[in-house]
Design a protein around this motif. Sequence first.
Motif, PDB file in Angstrom:
ATOM      1  N   LEU A 296      -2.626   9.775  -7.560  1.00 38.25           N
ATOM      2  CA  LEU A 296      -1.598  10.019  -7.780  1.00 38.25           C
ATOM      3  C   LEU A 296      -1.369   9.790  -9.451  1.00 38.25           C
ATOM      4  O   LEU A 296      -2.149   9.551 -10.192  1.00 38.25           O
ATOM      5  CB  LEU A 296      -0.831   8.790  -7.211  1.00 38.25           C
ATOM      6  N   GLU A 297      -0.033  10.341  -9.745  1.00 33.92           N
ATOM      7  CA  GLU A 297       0.256  10.205 -11.166  1.00 33.92           C
ATOM      8  C   GLU A 297       1.772  10.008 -11.349  1.00 33.92           C
ATOM      9  O   GLU A 297       2.607  10.502 -10.184  1.00 33.92           O
ATOM     10  CB  GLU A 297      -0.029  11.469 -11.845  1.00 33.92           C
ATOM     11  N   VAL A 298       2.238   9.591 -12.475  1.00 30.62           N
ATOM     12  CA  VAL A 298       3.682   9.172 -12.734  1.00 30.62           C
ATOM     13  C   VAL A 298       4.347  10.703 -13.024  1.00 30.62           C
ATOM     14  O   VAL A 298       3.838  11.258 -13.867  1.00 30.62           O
ATOM     15  CB  VAL A 298       3.700   8.200 -13.764  1.00 30.62           C
ATOM     16  N   ILE A 299       5.574  10.732 -12.241  1.00 32.23           N
ATOM     17  CA  ILE A 299       6.153  12.134 -12.532  1.00 32.23           C
ATOM     18  C   ILE A 299       7.354  11.640 -13.495  1.00 32.23           C
ATOM     19  O   ILE A 299       7.695  12.462 -14.471  1.00 32.23           O
ATOM     20  CB  ILE A 299       6.814  12.642 -11.205  1.00 32.23           C
ATOM     21  N   GLU A 300       8.056  10.453 -13.256  1.00 31.06           N
ATOM     22  CA  GLU A 300       9.227  10.198 -14.183  1.00 31.06           C
ATOM     23  C   GLU A 300       9.372   8.682 -14.156  1.00 31.06           C
ATOM     24  O   GLU A 300       9.207   8.001 -13.069  1.00 31.06           O
ATOM     25  CB  GLU A 300      10.703  10.821 -13.582  1.00 31.06           C
ATOM     26  N   THR A 301       9.605   7.984 -15.004  1.00 31.03           N
ATOM     27  CA  THR A 301      10.027   6.496 -15.153  1.00 31.03           C
ATOM     28  C   THR A 301      11.449   6.426 -14.766  1.00 31.03           C
ATOM     29  O   THR A 301      12.321   6.981 -15.451  1.00 31.03           O
ATOM     30  CB  THR A 301       9.720   5.912 -16.432  1.00 31.03           C
ATOM     31  N   MET A 302      11.854   5.561 -13.750  1.00 35.47           N
ATOM     32  CA  MET A 302      13.153   5.123 -13.298  1.00 35.47           C
ATOM     33  C   MET A 302      14.042   4.047 -14.283  1.00 35.47           C
ATOM     34  O   MET A 302      14.892   4.120 -14.581  1.00 35.47           O
ATOM     35  CB  MET A 302      13.286   4.931 -12.057  1.00 35.47           C
ATOM     36  N   LEU A 303      12.920   3.030 -14.637  1.00 39.54           N
ATOM     37  CA  LEU A 303      13.631   1.596 -15.054  1.00 39.54           C
ATOM     38  C   LEU A 303      12.383   0.979 -15.735  1.00 39.54           C
ATOM     39  O   LEU A 303      11.100   1.043 -15.068  1.00 39.54           O
ATOM     40  CB  LEU A 303      14.083   0.918 -13.904  1.00 39.54           C
TER      41      LEU A 303
ATOM     42  N   SER B  86       0.802  -1.219  -0.003  1.00 41.85           N
ATOM     43  CA  SER B  86       0.069   0.148  -0.028  1.00 41.85           C
ATOM     44  C   SER B  86       0.798   1.249  -0.157  1.00 41.85           C
ATOM     45  O   SER B  86       0.811   2.147   0.800  1.00 41.85           O
ATOM     46  CB  SER B  86      -0.760  -0.120   1.077  1.00 41.85           C
ATOM     47  N   ILE B  87       2.046   1.288  -0.860  1.00 39.19           N
ATOM     48  CA  ILE B  87       2.833   2.536  -0.828  1.00 39.19           C
ATOM     49  C   ILE B  87       2.005   3.582  -1.248  1.00 39.19           C
ATOM     50  O   ILE B  87       2.288   4.740  -0.898  1.00 39.19           O
ATOM     51  CB  ILE B  87       4.010   2.014  -1.845  1.00 39.19           C
ATOM     52  N   GLU B  88       1.096   3.460  -2.170  1.00 37.59           N
ATOM     53  CA  GLU B  88       0.275   4.776  -2.719  1.00 37.59           C
ATOM     54  C   GLU B  88      -0.224   5.488  -1.515  1.00 37.59           C
ATOM     55  O   GLU B  88      -0.678   6.626  -1.851  1.00 37.59           O
ATOM     56  CB  GLU B  88      -0.904   4.128  -3.718  1.00 37.59           C
ATOM     57  N   LEU B  89      -0.685   4.842  -0.423  1.00 35.74           N
ATOM     58  CA  LEU B  89      -0.832   5.447   0.746  1.00 35.74           C
ATOM     59  C   LEU B  89      -0.325   6.522   1.380  1.00 35.74           C
ATOM     60  O   LEU B  89      -0.653   7.560   1.662  1.00 35.74           O
ATOM     61  CB  LEU B  89      -1.450   4.406   1.978  1.00 35.74           C
TER      62      LEU B  89
END
Length: 209
Positions: free
Chosen positions: A172-179, A144-147
């Motif tokens: 929530l929204e994606v800010i940047e893709t790391m991998l 539940s990391i989104e919390l």
Amino acid sequence: MNENIITVALPKGRLADETIELFVSKGITQEGVVDEESRKLVFLDEKHGMRYMLVRNMDVPTYVEHGAADLGIVGLDIVKETAADVYEFMDLGFGACRLCVAGIKDGNSRYRHDMVVATKYPKMTKDFFAKKGIFVETIKLYGSIELAPIVGLSDMIVDLVSTGQTLRKNGLEVIETMLESTARLIGNKSMTRLKHERVKEIIKRLGGI
């Protein structure tokens, strides 16, 4: 126990299912050898000389590195996070997902020093921001990391994203893709010569070299 048996560490769940399906299609193992519903953790395919262990995905590289398993199937994200001393033989082409930085939609998406980032990937997260010259504090969470940003525990999160639906449902929204991550076949570096020959045959059947 037959010393020539190849032991494979599999992460419980979808990757294990897709791996066995692939192995069956290539004649490496027999259908139905792994039954996750049985609650067993070790499964033997005597006909093909294969043994399978079901373990937590983060533990796959550890079992392989220390020789409890000859081979392992795990996402590239786990290979990078654990930095285990193993061979990375090939990309199996399934289990695609992205490791992303995400935050509250329409919130402050700018990076800054001393941000708090909740994640299962503290090593990769710190390395990623350090390359940008930014120091961040990480909080390790397992579910539940989104919390975390919603309740003020963190400013942002770093987590795996497949469709992004869970992020959107939680604002929530994606800010940047790391991998960009897919399933990888990894191997122990101290296999006996006899097992090396068998492993080369498995890789060849899977389309590698």
